[in-house]
Design a protein around this motif. Structure first.
Motif, PDB file in Angstrom:
ATOM      1  N   ARG A  23     -96.324  -1.514 -17.459  1.00 39.66           N
ATOM      2  CA  ARG A  23     -97.897  -0.793 -17.799  1.00 39.66           C
ATOM      3  C   ARG A  23     -97.919  -0.042 -19.234  1.00 39.66           C
ATOM      4  O   ARG A  23     -98.758   1.000 -19.343  1.00 39.66           O
ATOM      5  N   ASP A  24     -97.005  -0.771 -20.266  1.00 38.85           N
ATOM      6  CA  ASP A  24     -97.268  -0.775 -21.720  1.00 38.85           C
ATOM      7  C   ASP A  24     -98.068  -0.649 -22.998  1.00 38.85           C
ATOM      8  O   ASP A  24     -98.989  -2.184 -21.426  1.00 38.85           O
ATOM      9  N   ASN A  25     -99.050  -0.682 -23.322  1.00 38.35           N
ATOM     10  CA  ASN A  25    -100.464  -1.134 -23.783  1.00 38.35           C
ATOM     11  C   ASN A  25     -99.990  -2.828 -24.611  1.00 38.35           C
ATOM     12  O   ASN A  25     -98.962  -3.113 -24.520  1.00 38.35           O
ATOM     13  N   GLY A  26    -100.505  -3.580 -23.834  1.00 34.05           N
ATOM     14  CA  GLY A  26    -100.360  -5.056 -23.773  1.00 34.05           C
ATOM     15  C   GLY A  26     -99.890  -4.805 -22.455  1.00 34.05           C
ATOM     16  O   GLY A  26     -99.491  -6.265 -22.867  1.00 34.05           O
ATOM     17  N   GLY A  27     -99.044  -4.395 -21.343  1.00 33.15           N
ATOM     18  CA  GLY A  27     -98.459  -4.938 -20.631  1.00 33.15           C
ATOM     19  C   GLY A  27     -98.975  -6.042 -19.843  1.00 33.15           C
ATOM     20  O   GLY A  27     -99.619  -5.785 -19.785  1.00 33.15           O
ATOM     21  N   LEU A  28     -98.673  -6.617 -18.755  1.00 36.61           N
ATOM     22  CA  LEU A  28     -98.621  -7.883 -18.613  1.00 36.61           C
ATOM     23  C   LEU A  28     -99.552  -6.966 -17.246  1.00 36.61           C
ATOM     24  O   LEU A  28    -100.858  -7.919 -16.692  1.00 36.61           O
ATOM     25  N   TRP A  29    -100.008  -6.160 -16.672  1.00 35.56           N
ATOM     26  CA  TRP A  29    -101.230  -5.118 -16.279  1.00 35.56           C
ATOM     27  C   TRP A  29    -101.929  -4.853 -16.442  1.00 35.56           C
ATOM     28  O   TRP A  29    -103.459  -4.644 -16.084  1.00 35.56           O
ATOM     29  N   ASP A  30    -101.767  -5.298 -18.096  1.00 37.86           N
ATOM     30  CA  ASP A  30    -103.626  -4.713 -18.799  1.00 37.86           C
ATOM     31  C   ASP A  30    -104.081  -6.183 -18.237  1.00 37.86           C
ATOM     32  O   ASP A  30    -105.174  -6.181 -18.876  1.00 37.86           O
ATOM     33  N   ASN A  31    -103.700  -7.410 -18.649  1.00 37.48           N
ATOM     34  CA  ASN A  31    -104.072  -8.836 -18.645  1.00 37.48           C
ATOM     35  C   ASN A  31    -104.148  -9.507 -16.884  1.00 37.48           C
ATOM     36  O   ASN A  31    -104.715 -10.379 -17.320  1.00 37.48           O
ATOM     37  N   TYR A  32    -103.535  -8.672 -16.083  1.00 34.86           N
ATOM     38  CA  TYR A  32    -103.295  -9.524 -14.648  1.00 34.86           C
ATOM     39  C   TYR A  32    -103.893  -8.211 -13.807  1.00 34.86           C
ATOM     40  O   TYR A  32    -102.981  -7.214 -14.052  1.00 34.86           O
ATOM     41  N   ASP A  33    -104.074  -8.311 -12.448  1.00 36.32           N
ATOM     42  CA  ASP A  33    -104.837  -7.103 -11.786  1.00 36.32           C
ATOM     43  C   ASP A  33    -103.520  -7.884 -10.567  1.00 36.32           C
ATOM     44  O   ASP A  33    -103.299  -8.620  -9.766  1.00 36.32           O
ATOM     45  N   PRO A  34    -102.439  -6.564 -10.966  1.00 36.16           N
ATOM     46  CA  PRO A  34    -101.697  -6.545  -9.837  1.00 36.16           C
ATOM     47  C   PRO A  34    -101.633  -6.755  -8.119  1.00 36.16           C
ATOM     48  O   PRO A  34    -101.470  -8.054  -7.452  1.00 36.16           O
ATOM     49  N   MET A  35    -103.052  -6.087  -8.168  1.00 33.58           N
ATOM     50  CA  MET A  35    -103.386  -6.276  -6.459  1.00 33.58           C
ATOM     51  C   MET A  35    -103.742  -7.727  -6.700  1.00 33.58           C
ATOM     52  O   MET A  35    -104.011  -8.867  -5.121  1.00 33.58           O
ATOM     53  N   GLU A  36    -104.419  -8.766  -7.616  1.00 34.55           N
ATOM     54  CA  GLU A  36    -104.143 -10.416  -7.522  1.00 34.55           C
ATOM     55  C   GLU A  36    -103.272 -11.155  -7.046  1.00 34.55           C
ATOM     56  O   GLU A  36    -102.721 -11.904  -6.959  1.00 34.55           O
ATOM     57  N   VAL A  37    -102.579 -10.749  -7.893  1.00 37.49           N
ATOM     58  CA  VAL A  37    -101.230 -11.920  -8.404  1.00 37.49           C
ATOM     59  C   VAL A  37    -100.290 -11.443  -8.533  1.00 37.49           C
ATOM     60  O   VAL A  37     -98.970 -12.098  -8.008  1.00 37.49           O
ATOM     61  N   ALA A  38    -100.013 -10.193  -7.742  1.00 39.58           N
ATOM     62  CA  ALA A  38     -98.239  -9.237  -6.933  1.00 39.58           C
ATOM     63  C   ALA A  38     -98.523  -8.529  -6.043  1.00 39.58           C
ATOM     64  O   ALA A  38     -97.605  -7.859  -5.209  1.00 39.58           O
ATOM     65  N   SER A  39     -99.419  -9.063  -5.462  1.00 34.68           N
ATOM     66  CA  SER A  39     -99.972  -8.168  -3.571  1.00 34.68           C
ATOM     67  C   SER A  39     -99.701  -9.123  -2.374  1.00 34.68           C
ATOM     68  O   SER A  39     -99.937 -10.353  -2.280  1.00 34.68           O
ATOM     69  N   ALA A  40     -99.743  -8.434  -0.802  1.00 41.55           N
ATOM     70  CA  ALA A  40     -99.686  -9.406   0.257  1.00 41.55           C
ATOM     71  C   ALA A  40    -101.424  -9.969   0.344  1.00 41.55           C
ATOM     72  O   ALA A  40    -101.420 -11.330   0.551  1.00 41.55           O
ATOM     73  N   GLU A  41    -101.701  -9.012   0.419  1.00 36.35           N
ATOM     74  CA  GLU A  41    -103.487  -9.700   0.204  1.00 36.35           C
ATOM     75  C   GLU A  41    -103.630 -10.183  -0.598  1.00 36.35           C
ATOM     76  O   GLU A  41    -104.402 -11.320  -0.716  1.00 36.35           O
ATOM     77  N   GLY A  42    -103.357 -10.118  -1.894  1.00 35.01           N
ATOM     78  CA  GLY A  42    -103.365 -11.774  -2.921  1.00 35.01           C
ATOM     79  C   GLY A  42    -103.147 -12.626  -2.733  1.00 35.01           C
ATOM     80  O   GLY A  42    -103.945 -13.620  -2.749  1.00 35.01           O
ATOM     81  N   TRP A  43    -101.817 -12.609  -1.648  1.00 35.96           N
ATOM     82  CA  TRP A  43    -101.419 -13.692  -1.773  1.00 35.96           C
ATOM     83  C   TRP A  43    -102.106 -14.303  -0.545  1.00 35.96           C
ATOM     84  O   TRP A  43    -102.693 -15.369  -0.375  1.00 35.96           O
ATOM     85  N   ARG A  44    -102.403 -13.557   0.763  1.00 38.03           N
ATOM     86  CA  ARG A  44    -103.767 -14.352   0.942  1.00 38.03           C
ATOM     87  C   ARG A  44    -104.475 -14.973   1.302  1.00 38.03           C
ATOM     88  O   ARG A  44    -104.953 -15.966   1.245  1.00 38.03           O
TER      89      ARG A  44
END
Ligand code: APR
Length: 235
Positions: A23-44
């Protein structure tokens, strides 16, 4: 009898190794949507996207080393009874020499059949295995025929090791929090289980307001903060 320390770590402890935070500037979630790459829904919805995201995390992890903060945390085991409770999915605490590491959110070097390690089998880790820094692709099946998935706690999934983590915090003589924005629950609430007589130290360069009089904020990066912490507890 050694004093016990519960060390609660987040992405900030691995920042100086070159692994991004979330969540820092330029952090992972600035470049990827956690709901797409790190959620149960995203996995499905799109398992290929998720598998590629963690393939990249593993490839990056292969290239980095533990830093001085990981090493000092591991060295604490000489004089203290240390439990590391980390939100990180990297293996840098283990590579630095820590021997008791509890991963609340899973481990990126491990995979499992997508139909195991859930509330149906009591979160059994019997079928979990280590792929190191290798890749997993759609169509890679486990011995039971199911698609392999990262052994990661996705958003929207239970945190099976929470109870074990609470026990470790509740019995600790000292609680140390390093490099977490304390924004993801239930991990963020763990420090609150500290005994009333247990001092709580927080190492983080950012201004984190914790309204708990027991919290002593060492406002430094993890490597400097860990050196300061050791000076303070050895007084
Ligand atoms: N040293 C110490 N702390 C640092 C450093 C550093 N060099 N650099 C950044 N930090 C701090 C930031 O100030 C911030 O408070 O590390 C924290 C990182 O916060 P996040 O990026 O939110 O990471 P974390 O708290 O571990 O995220 C928790 O969110 O997405 C989920 O599962 C994921 O485990 C992760 C969880």
């Amino acid at each position: 009898m050694k004093r016990s320390i519960a060390v609660l770590t987040g992405a900030g402890v691995s920042a100086e190794s070159g692994l991004g935070t979330y969540r820092d500037n330029g952090g992972l979630w600035d470049n990827y949507d956690p709901m797409e790459v790190a959620s149960a829904e995203g996995w499905r919805r799109n398992p290929k996207l998720v598998l590629n995201f963690y393939n990249m995390q593993r490839a990056h992890l292969r290239e980095v080393q533990p830093n001085e903060a990981h090493r000092i945390i591991a060295e604490l085991e000489r004089d203290f009874d240390v439990d590391v409770i980390t939100q990180n999915v990297d293996n840098l605490h283990e590579r630095a020499g820590s021997t008791r590491v509890l991963h609340l959110h899973g481990e990126v070097t491990k995979v499992r059949p997508e139909n195991c390690c859930n509330d149906m089998d009591g979160f059994s880790e019997r079928t979990v295995f280590d792929v190191g820094y290798g890749e997993v692709h759609l169509g890679d099946k486990a011995p039971n025929g199911a698609q392999l998935r990262p052994h990661i706690v996705f958003f929207g999934e239970a945190v099976p090791k929470l109870e074990a983590a609470v026990e470790r915090v509740a019995r600790a003589d000292i609680v140390l929090i390093v490099g977490t924005s304390l924004q993801v629950y239930p991990a963020a609430s763990l420090y609150r289980y500290a005994r009333p007589d247990a001092p709580i130290y927080l190492i983080d360069p950012a201004e984190i307001r914790l309204h708990d009089p027991r919290v002593q904020h060492i406002r430094m990066v993890a490597t400097e903060g860990m050196r300061e912490f050791v000076l303070q507890i050895k007084k």
